[in-house]
Design a protein around this motif. Structure first.
Motif, PDB file in Angstrom:
ATOM      1  N   PRO A 189       0.760  -1.058   0.032  1.00 23.33           N
ATOM      2  CA  PRO A 189       0.015  -0.010   0.089  1.00 23.33           C
ATOM      3  C   PRO A 189       0.728   1.345  -0.033  1.00 23.33           C
ATOM      4  O   PRO A 189       1.919   1.360   0.606  1.00 23.33           O
ATOM      5  N   LEU A 190       0.403   2.478  -0.709  1.00 25.68           N
ATOM      6  CA  LEU A 190       1.202   3.561  -0.711  1.00 25.68           C
ATOM      7  C   LEU A 190       0.955   4.276   0.459  1.00 25.68           C
ATOM      8  O   LEU A 190      -0.096   4.302   1.308  1.00 25.68           O
ATOM      9  N   SER A 191       2.272   4.895   1.028  1.00 20.49           N
ATOM     10  CA  SER A 191       2.123   5.808   2.087  1.00 20.49           C
ATOM     11  C   SER A 191       1.651   7.102   1.832  1.00 20.49           C
ATOM     12  O   SER A 191       1.035   7.341   0.592  1.00 20.49           O
ATOM     13  N   GLY A 192       1.284   7.991   2.788  1.00 20.27           N
ATOM     14  CA  GLY A 192       0.606   9.167   2.552  1.00 20.27           C
ATOM     15  C   GLY A 192       1.378   9.882   1.644  1.00 20.27           C
ATOM     16  O   GLY A 192       0.801  10.857   0.831  1.00 20.27           O
ATOM     17  N   GLN A 193       2.734   9.929   1.957  1.00 20.23           N
ATOM     18  CA  GLN A 193       3.589  11.010   1.033  1.00 20.23           C
ATOM     19  C   GLN A 193       3.459  10.557  -0.521  1.00 20.23           C
ATOM     20  O   GLN A 193       3.187  11.237  -1.405  1.00 20.23           O
ATOM     21  N   GLN A 194       3.446   9.154  -0.715  1.00 20.60           N
ATOM     22  CA  GLN A 194       3.395   8.723  -2.059  1.00 20.60           C
ATOM     23  C   GLN A 194       2.088   8.987  -2.713  1.00 20.60           C
ATOM     24  O   GLN A 194       1.841   9.232  -3.836  1.00 20.60           O
ATOM     25  N   LYS A 195       0.904   8.990  -2.004  1.00 20.36           N
ATOM     26  CA  LYS A 195      -0.345   9.296  -2.252  1.00 20.36           C
ATOM     27  C   LYS A 195      -0.329  10.780  -2.878  1.00 20.36           C
ATOM     28  O   LYS A 195      -1.039  11.038  -3.969  1.00 20.36           O
ATOM     29  N   ARG A 196       0.295  11.624  -1.978  1.00 20.81           N
ATOM     30  CA  ARG A 196       0.202  12.941  -2.381  1.00 20.81           C
ATOM     31  C   ARG A 196       0.889  13.449  -3.659  1.00 20.81           C
ATOM     32  O   ARG A 196       0.843  13.971  -4.397  1.00 20.81           O
ATOM     33  N   VAL A 197       2.388  12.544  -3.540  1.00 21.37           N
ATOM     34  CA  VAL A 197       3.131  12.794  -4.765  1.00 21.37           C
ATOM     35  C   VAL A 197       2.262  12.349  -6.169  1.00 21.37           C
ATOM     36  O   VAL A 197       2.383  13.062  -7.044  1.00 21.37           O
ATOM     37  N   MET A 198       1.508  11.230  -6.266  1.00 23.77           N
ATOM     38  CA  MET A 198       0.837  10.885  -7.451  1.00 23.77           C
ATOM     39  C   MET A 198      -0.416  11.853  -7.581  1.00 23.77           C
ATOM     40  O   MET A 198      -0.586  12.090  -8.747  1.00 23.77           O
ATOM     41  N   TYR A 249       2.258  24.292 -10.067  1.00 27.92           N
ATOM     42  CA  TYR A 249       3.313  23.266 -10.363  1.00 27.92           C
ATOM     43  C   TYR A 249       3.130  22.586 -11.673  1.00 27.92           C
ATOM     44  O   TYR A 249       1.778  22.228 -12.104  1.00 27.92           O
ATOM     45  N   GLY A 250       4.052  22.173 -12.422  1.00 26.86           N
ATOM     46  CA  GLY A 250       3.796  21.594 -13.796  1.00 26.86           C
ATOM     47  C   GLY A 250       3.286  22.108 -14.780  1.00 26.86           C
ATOM     48  O   GLY A 250       3.293  21.469 -15.851  1.00 26.86           O
ATOM     49  N   PRO A 306       2.965  25.911  -1.596  1.00 33.33           N
ATOM     50  CA  PRO A 306       1.915  25.009  -1.929  1.00 33.33           C
ATOM     51  C   PRO A 306       1.872  23.860  -0.940  1.00 33.33           C
ATOM     52  O   PRO A 306       2.942  23.591  -0.034  1.00 33.33           O
ATOM     53  N   LYS A 307       0.682  22.932  -1.197  1.00 33.88           N
ATOM     54  CA  LYS A 307       0.642  22.004   0.077  1.00 33.88           C
ATOM     55  C   LYS A 307       1.763  21.066  -0.013  1.00 33.88           C
ATOM     56  O   LYS A 307       2.137  20.642   1.133  1.00 33.88           O
ATOM     57  N   TYR A 308       2.187  20.669  -0.995  1.00 35.37           N
ATOM     58  CA  TYR A 308       3.177  19.519  -0.807  1.00 35.37           C
ATOM     59  C   TYR A 308       4.587  19.986  -0.457  1.00 35.37           C
ATOM     60  O   TYR A 308       5.303  19.303   0.201  1.00 35.37           O
ATOM     61  N   THR A 346       6.363  18.584   2.958  1.00 31.03           N
ATOM     62  CA  THR A 346       7.722  18.162   3.044  1.00 31.03           C
ATOM     63  C   THR A 346       8.550  18.652   4.148  1.00 31.03           C
ATOM     64  O   THR A 346       9.321  18.053   5.060  1.00 31.03           O
ATOM     65  N   LEU A 347       8.289  19.990   4.406  1.00 31.54           N
ATOM     66  CA  LEU A 347       8.933  20.725   5.396  1.00 31.54           C
ATOM     67  C   LEU A 347       8.570  20.031   6.988  1.00 31.54           C
ATOM     68  O   LEU A 347       9.445  19.846   7.797  1.00 31.54           O
ATOM     69  N   SER A 348       7.175  19.792   6.979  1.00 29.36           N
ATOM     70  CA  SER A 348       6.756  19.041   8.523  1.00 29.36           C
ATOM     71  C   SER A 348       7.371  17.596   8.419  1.00 29.36           C
ATOM     72  O   SER A 348       7.666  17.562   9.641  1.00 29.36           O
ATOM     73  N   ARG A 349       7.652  17.129   7.565  1.00 30.99           N
ATOM     74  CA  ARG A 349       8.163  15.586   7.681  1.00 30.99           C
ATOM     75  C   ARG A 349       9.633  15.634   7.935  1.00 30.99           C
ATOM     76  O   ARG A 349      10.142  14.827   8.617  1.00 30.99           O
TER      77      ARG A 349
END
Length: 388
Positions: free
Chosen positions: A85-94, A133-134, A368-370, A374-377
């Motif tokens: 299963p994808l982690s929370g960070q992986q889900k946010r990246v996707m 972004y993007g 941005p949210k992402y 990342t700063l929090s992590r």
């Protein structure tokens, strides 16, 4: 009919089923109808295989049947391996990847509405928006870009009142993967004025980046020209590289000035570490020159602290996803195999330029949210507003 004559009716109930089972039951017996019915039942009973007998067992598989069964088993596709299963960070990246792709493929009106909601500042000369972004500023391939929707955005900002002189023009460029404050001008004259201010270093743009590593010293100016060079190998490509004006002398106790390359471009970047933790840093950058990928090259190749998510300049001699230390991967909740989807962490935080008839225009753009996640992590703290 003669067969029935030798059988007494009293023998019918004697249980001699075996004897009668060998006799074909008569189809029509006028003199002894009861015997005929019993013979029919006896023949039917004898025709059924006895329970537990050899004839009641399942027939053995033939060799050809067994071979076909094995072949069918082999032809079946192997069961798909269950992915973790994808982690929370992986889900946010996707989610971020899907969102950026959607913005590039949506109808221009949809992107224009999104940009209209993200306006940070506007007056009669300029407009500042929060670039997502993007999304590229310009795109010659036909994909939706910011420049392609500016006519629609201009009409939206005028309250849908069509004005022939109404227009929006991009001034200072931002890379596709960079988020934050993006400056637009309302006329060609304003564009030329802003470019003149920028050439005289009167337009101040500050960027916030997250780096892998801690720059030493914590504050300084990088003044190293950059040049575009070809990288050979299995996947030949071009990327920017350093073209220094000095090298170590033969004795190793000093430097010697070398001739500047004719194709090199001047590149000057000021940096300041705002916070550091978990082997990463929040760094403020300010570029005094306009060079392709200037800040990314200076951080990765001059300070050896590449920007998080910079898959182009994390390796000097190849194209590959950024290699992160195990400690950083653990903090981010990511696996190295999934790192290719990690976005570039470069944000245009603040834009300051002199006003025409009043005080300077200074616009700060929210993260941005992402970026904040990342700063929090990584346990990186934002500086006080008085410090930037």
């Amino acid at each position: 009919m003669n067969r029935c004559r030798g059988i007494a009716c009293s023998d019918i109930k004697s249980g001699l089923t075996i004897a009668f089972s060998r006799i074909k039951p008569p189809t029509n017996c006028r003199r002894c109808p009861e015997a005929a019915r019993f013979l029919s039942r006896s023949h039917a009973t004898a025709a059924k295989p006895a329970t537990g007998s050899d004839t009641g067992q399942k027939p053995r598989l033939r060799a050809i049947d067994l071979a076909q069964k094995v072949q069918q088993e082999k032809s079946k596709p192997p069961p798909a391996a269950e992915e973790p299963p994808l982690s929370g960070q992986q889900k946010r990246v996707m989610e971020l990847k899907r969102f950026s792709l959607q913005l590039q493929n949506v109808h221009p009106n949809v992107l224009a509405k999104h940009l209209h909601k993200s306006v940070l500042y506007q007056d009669k000369d300029v407009v500042v928006i929060n670039k997502p972004y993007g999304v590229p500023v310009r795109d010659d391939s036909g994909a939706t870009s910011i420049s392609s929707v500016l006519p629609v955005l201009s009409k939206m900002m005028e309250g849908m009142k069509v004005k022939y002189e109404s227009q929006l023009l991009p001034c200072l460029r931002l890379e596709k993967e960079t988020t934050g404050a993006f400056l637009l001008a309302r006329s060609e004259k304003v564009v030329e004025h802003i470019l003149d201010l920028h050439r005289n270093n009167q337009v101040q743009r500050k960027y916030w980046v997250i780096t892998v590593g801690v720059p030493v010293p914590s504050e300084g100016v990088i003044d190293i020209p950059i040049i575009e060079r070809e990288v050979t190998g299995p996947r030949p490509h071009y990327k920017m590289a350093l073209s220094p004006l000095f090298r170590m002398n033969d004795a190793g106790d000093g430097v010697t000035k070398v001739r500047a390359h004719r194709q090199a471009h001047a590149a000057v970047t000021k940096y300041r570490v705002l916070d550091s933790s978990s082997g990463c840093s929040l760094v403020e950058l300010q570029a005094f020159t306009v060079g392709k990928h200037q800040m990314r090259v200076h951080m990765a190749l001059a300070l050896m602290c590449p920007i998080l998510g910079d898959h182009k300049y994390s390796h000097s001699s190849k194209l590959a996803p950024q290699k992160l230390p195990e400690r950083v991967l653990g903090k981010l909740g990511l696996e190295q195999s999934k790192i290719r989807n990690l976005p570039l962490h470069v944000h245009a935080r603040q834009l300051t330029l002199p006003g025409t008839n009043r005080a300077d225009i200074s616009v700060s753009c929210p993260l941005p949210k992402y970026f904040t996640q990342t700063l929090s992590r990584l346990h990186l703290s934002l500086p006080d507003k008085k410090d930037y």
